[in-house]
Design a protein around this motif. Structure first.
Motif, PDB file in Angstrom:
ATOM      1  N   PRO A 356       0.773  -1.177  -0.029  1.00 27.31           N
ATOM      2  CA  PRO A 356       0.097   0.039  -0.009  1.00 27.31           C
ATOM      3  C   PRO A 356       0.860   1.382   0.102  1.00 27.31           C
ATOM      4  O   PRO A 356       0.467   2.397  -0.320  1.00 27.31           O
ATOM      5  CB  PRO A 356      -0.768  -0.154   1.323  1.00 27.31           C
ATOM      6  N   SER A 357       2.226   1.193   0.337  1.00 31.11           N
ATOM      7  CA  SER A 357       2.805   2.391   0.418  1.00 31.11           C
ATOM      8  C   SER A 357       3.087   3.169  -0.912  1.00 31.11           C
ATOM      9  O   SER A 357       3.759   4.068  -1.060  1.00 31.11           O
ATOM     10  CB  SER A 357       4.289   2.171   0.862  1.00 31.11           C
ATOM     11  N   TYR A 358       2.655   2.486  -2.035  1.00 35.88           N
ATOM     12  CA  TYR A 358       2.967   2.904  -3.551  1.00 35.88           C
ATOM     13  C   TYR A 358       2.309   4.335  -3.490  1.00 35.88           C
ATOM     14  O   TYR A 358       2.735   5.168  -4.324  1.00 35.88           O
ATOM     15  CB  TYR A 358       2.604   1.910  -4.575  1.00 35.88           C
ATOM     16  N   ILE A 359       1.395   4.723  -2.934  1.00 38.10           N
ATOM     17  CA  ILE A 359       0.569   5.987  -3.028  1.00 38.10           C
ATOM     18  C   ILE A 359       1.519   7.337  -2.329  1.00 38.10           C
ATOM     19  O   ILE A 359       1.108   8.419  -2.525  1.00 38.10           O
ATOM     20  CB  ILE A 359      -0.956   6.081  -2.622  1.00 38.10           C
ATOM     21  N   ILE A 360       2.362   7.003  -1.507  1.00 37.49           N
ATOM     22  CA  ILE A 360       3.006   7.939  -0.740  1.00 37.49           C
ATOM     23  C   ILE A 360       3.889   9.045  -1.589  1.00 37.49           C
ATOM     24  O   ILE A 360       4.764   8.363  -2.439  1.00 37.49           O
ATOM     25  CB  ILE A 360       4.069   7.506   0.552  1.00 37.49           C
ATOM     26  N   SER A 361       3.518  10.330  -1.554  1.00 39.82           N
ATOM     27  CA  SER A 361       4.379  11.018  -2.250  1.00 39.82           C
ATOM     28  C   SER A 361       5.330  11.963  -1.260  1.00 39.82           C
ATOM     29  O   SER A 361       6.321  12.480  -1.761  1.00 39.82           O
ATOM     30  CB  SER A 361       3.429  11.897  -3.095  1.00 39.82           C
ATOM     31  N   HIS A 362       4.772  12.160  -0.067  1.00 39.85           N
ATOM     32  CA  HIS A 362       5.224  13.360   0.833  1.00 39.85           C
ATOM     33  C   HIS A 362       5.552  12.728   2.251  1.00 39.85           C
ATOM     34  O   HIS A 362       4.529  11.955   2.693  1.00 39.85           O
ATOM     35  CB  HIS A 362       4.628  14.381   1.013  1.00 39.85           C
ATOM     36  N   ARG A 363       6.793  12.928   2.667  1.00 42.38           N
ATOM     37  CA  ARG A 363       6.916  12.353   4.126  1.00 42.38           C
ATOM     38  C   ARG A 363       7.331  13.828   4.952  1.00 42.38           C
ATOM     39  O   ARG A 363       8.277  14.336   4.567  1.00 42.38           O
ATOM     40  CB  ARG A 363       8.145  11.304   4.327  1.00 42.38           C
ATOM     41  N   ILE A 364       6.441  13.887   5.887  1.00 41.55           N
ATOM     42  CA  ILE A 364       6.656  15.203   6.498  1.00 41.55           C
ATOM     43  C   ILE A 364       6.825  15.186   7.881  1.00 41.55           C
ATOM     44  O   ILE A 364       6.503  14.347   8.652  1.00 41.55           O
ATOM     45  CB  ILE A 364       5.745  16.507   6.253  1.00 41.55           C
TER      46      ILE A 364
END
Lengths: 396, 228
Positions: A356-364
């Motif tokens: 499911p992590s394929y959708i992540i674009s930003h880590r903040i």
């Protein structure tokens, strides 16, 4: 501790607040290791959900490490790693016994507010208005989890947080949407909204036997993600594209067997109907912009199914009920009965069937959250999903 | 003449009850209308527990403060009589009354009325098998007559008496099913500002949730959290 607070419409601040404490015997305190901003948090940010109050802590997608448990929590202990479902369920009432966890009778302390608005109250939710319980949310360093004996899913493998975090809401929500679509082998399924819930609805539709899935959106990054997992994409904002015609063209005139509205009450339609809804909402003549719902009712084939994971909150206008009746369609909807899906979907992740992590674009960081709410709302910076590490310091 | 429908394989045998019941000879009976200074409220819930256990919880009158909002203490004054003390959070307003148990049918029914004090009230609770045997249906019918003092009820409870009956029944159900009453007080929050603090009362969150359990009792007296 630090927490992301709702301070009014379009106003989010990261503030230092008191730490949560155990209040009831089935409570646990979780040290949050990852949390995320949900598409439905934008409904709060944009002021569409009533009974939000200045100072409320946001966030209903989170996971972490058990810090402390109440005397009646025997299934968890300090140090356990857990994902927490966003709906709070007691596990004992008539509805929990029927596995309709999101309809739990006992977890909303402000049930009378929902009874006034909806006739009956659903379960309490984390960080999602006083009407939905008024529970402090998980975009924070610590969070109190009621009925920790029922909800939290223990993660015993060494899967990284990012692969299991979305079990807290959007993966089960997308999966239940596909299940509600009553997919038969070989079906064509149309999904409005290729955001996070739409992505998991697409993925789940394939898992449940769909032959083709059509994703409808206007954001290039989202359409690209949808194609990456095998969907056909339609950009409704392109010149000369009519979604209804596209869906007929792609199905030989039959129409999709099932339609999934993964957009909900803030649909952007970009046409006269969209303008009509924007004006009516502004004048308070309706509360929800229901453009996608109308289109999906029109688009679904005769005898088909409409599944609605997108959030609606109030009153809708000009819903083509004649078309719904005339075609004999089935509609299924509602908050996700989270607890049913946690373990089976964790198994799919563990088996490598989906990451499911394929959708992540930003880590903040928590401090960056207020400005990222704006980026998320305006779909800037190629954003597809924002994940927060509550313990990271702001990058220099 | 026989009934026209002979095929009813799962149909319940309907209770033939009166009083608090919503059913009278197979016909729906609405609660009495408010008139002559009397206010009536009927509320019902389905609880996943045996009628006998629920009867015993309800009949333990001295434990009422654990699930009744704003009730500070109840004590026995005779074999079937009790004194109730209700007080608001700052302790400015107090209501007191004496009440007696009129009917006491274990596992089925309890009825009561006030003898003195305010408000004047009477009530009945029924414990019946829920439709389709899906638990126990608990129905409360309560009547109030507000006197000079008890007009202060809303100031003391933060709710009108009808809503108080509904909320207390909700607490009773949560306690019976889960062993606790859901609560959010106190919990962390950002700065409320002027409007946020004022509006808190509209959500009923100014009303202290009854303890339900020993932990609830303990935290209800704690202050607004601290740093971990």
């Amino acid at each position: 501790m630090k927490a992301v607070c709702w301070m009014g419409k379009s106003k989010i601040e990261t503030q230092t607040v008191n730490d949560p404490q155990l209040l009831n015997p089935h409570d646990a305190i979780i040290k949050v290791t990852r949390t995320a901003i949900c598409g439905s948090d934008l409904h709060l940010f944009d002021g569409f959900i009533p009974t939000m109050e200045q100072g409320d802590i946001m966030g209903h997608e989170f996971m972490g490490i058990v810090e402390e448990v109440g005397p009646d929590v025997s299934n968890l202990e300090r140090g356990d790693r857990v994902v927490v479902p966003f709906t709070i369920a007691c596990g004992q009432c008539l509805f929990c016994k029927k596995k309709l966890w999101a309809a739990c009778d006992n977890t909303n302390p402000n049930a009378h507010l929902m009874e006034t608005a909806y006739g009956y109250s659903g379960s309490g939710l984390f960080g999602y208005s006083h009407m939905m319980g008024g529970y402090a949310g998980g975009q924070a360093q610590y969070v109190r989890v009621p009925f920790a004996n029922v909800g939290p899913l223990k993660i015993e493998s060494d899967l990284p947080d990012e692969k299991v975090l979305f079990l807290s809401d959007i993966f089960p929500t997308g999966y239940m949407a596909a299940e509600n679509a009553q997919i038969q082998d070989g079906d064509t399924v149309a999904v409005w909204g290729a955001g996070p819930v739409g992505q998991f609805a697409i993925a789940s539709a394939f898992m449940l036997g769909a032959a083709r899935v059509v994703a409808i959106d206007r954001i290039p990054e989202r359409l690209a993600l949808a194609r990456s997992i095998g969907a056909i994409t339609v950009d409704y904002s392109e010149e000369d594209v009519s979604v209804l015609t596209a869906l007929k063209d792609l199905t030989g005139g039959v129409g999709p067997d099932a339609c999934i509205d993964a957009v909900g009450l803030e649909a952007h339609m970009g046409d006269l109907v969209g303008f009509y809804d924007t004006v009516k909402v502004a004048l308070m003549l309706e509360t929800d912009r229901s453009g996608v719902l109308r289109q999906a009712i029109q688009a679904v084939r005769k005898g088909g199914t409409l599944s609605i994971p997108g959030v609606y909150g109030g009153l809708l206008d000009k819903v083509p009920f004649g078309a719904a009746f005339g075609k004999g369609i089935t509609m299924k909807m509602g908050q996700t009965n989270m607890h049913t899906y946690l373990r089976p979907l964790l198994e799919r992740i563990e088996k490598g069937q989906i990451d499911p992590s394929y959708i992540i674009s930003h880590r903040i960081t928590l401090d960056e959250a207020p400005e990222m709410y704006k980026v998320w709302r305006d779909k800037q910076d190629k954003v597809t999903k924002i994940v927060i590490d509550p313990w990271a310091e702001r990058a220099a | 003449m026989g009934i026209a429908l002979a095929e009813r394989p799962r149909a319940d045998v309907l209770p033939d009850q009166s009083g608090a019941s919503s059913l009278l000879n197979g016909h729906y009976a609405p609660p009495p209308a408010d008139e002559g200074g009397k206010t009536w409220v009927r509320a019902s819930v389905v609880i996943q527990a045996h009628a006998q256990k629920l009867y015993e919880m309800w009949r333990d009158v001295e434990a009422a403060p654990s699930w009744h909002e704003r009730i500070v203490k109840v004590w026995s004054t005779g074999p079937k009589t009790y004194h109730w003390l209700m007080r608001d959070e700052p302790g400015h307003n107090t209501l007191e009354w004496e009440f007696e148990i009129l009917a006491d049918e274990p596992g089925k029914r309890i009825a009561w009325r006030s003898l003195s004090g305010e408000p004047e009230s009477a009530g009945e609770v029924l414990f019946e098998t829920a439709p389709g045997r899906r638990g126990t249906m608990v129905t409360v019918l309560q009547q109030f007559r507000m006197g000079k003092l008890s007009r202060a009820w809303e100031a003391v409870t933060g709710r009108d008496p009808k809503q108080s009956v509904i909320e207390n029944l909700r607490h009773f159900k949560a306690m019976a099913e889960t062993g606790e009453i859901p609560r959010t007080q106190p919990q962390p929050h950002g700065e409320r500002g002027v409007v946020g603090s004022l509006k808190r009362s509209t959500y009923g969150e100014k009303i202290k949730t009854p303890s339900g359990t020993s932990l609830g009792q303990e935290t209800a007296t704690r202050s607004e959290g601290s740093s971990r």
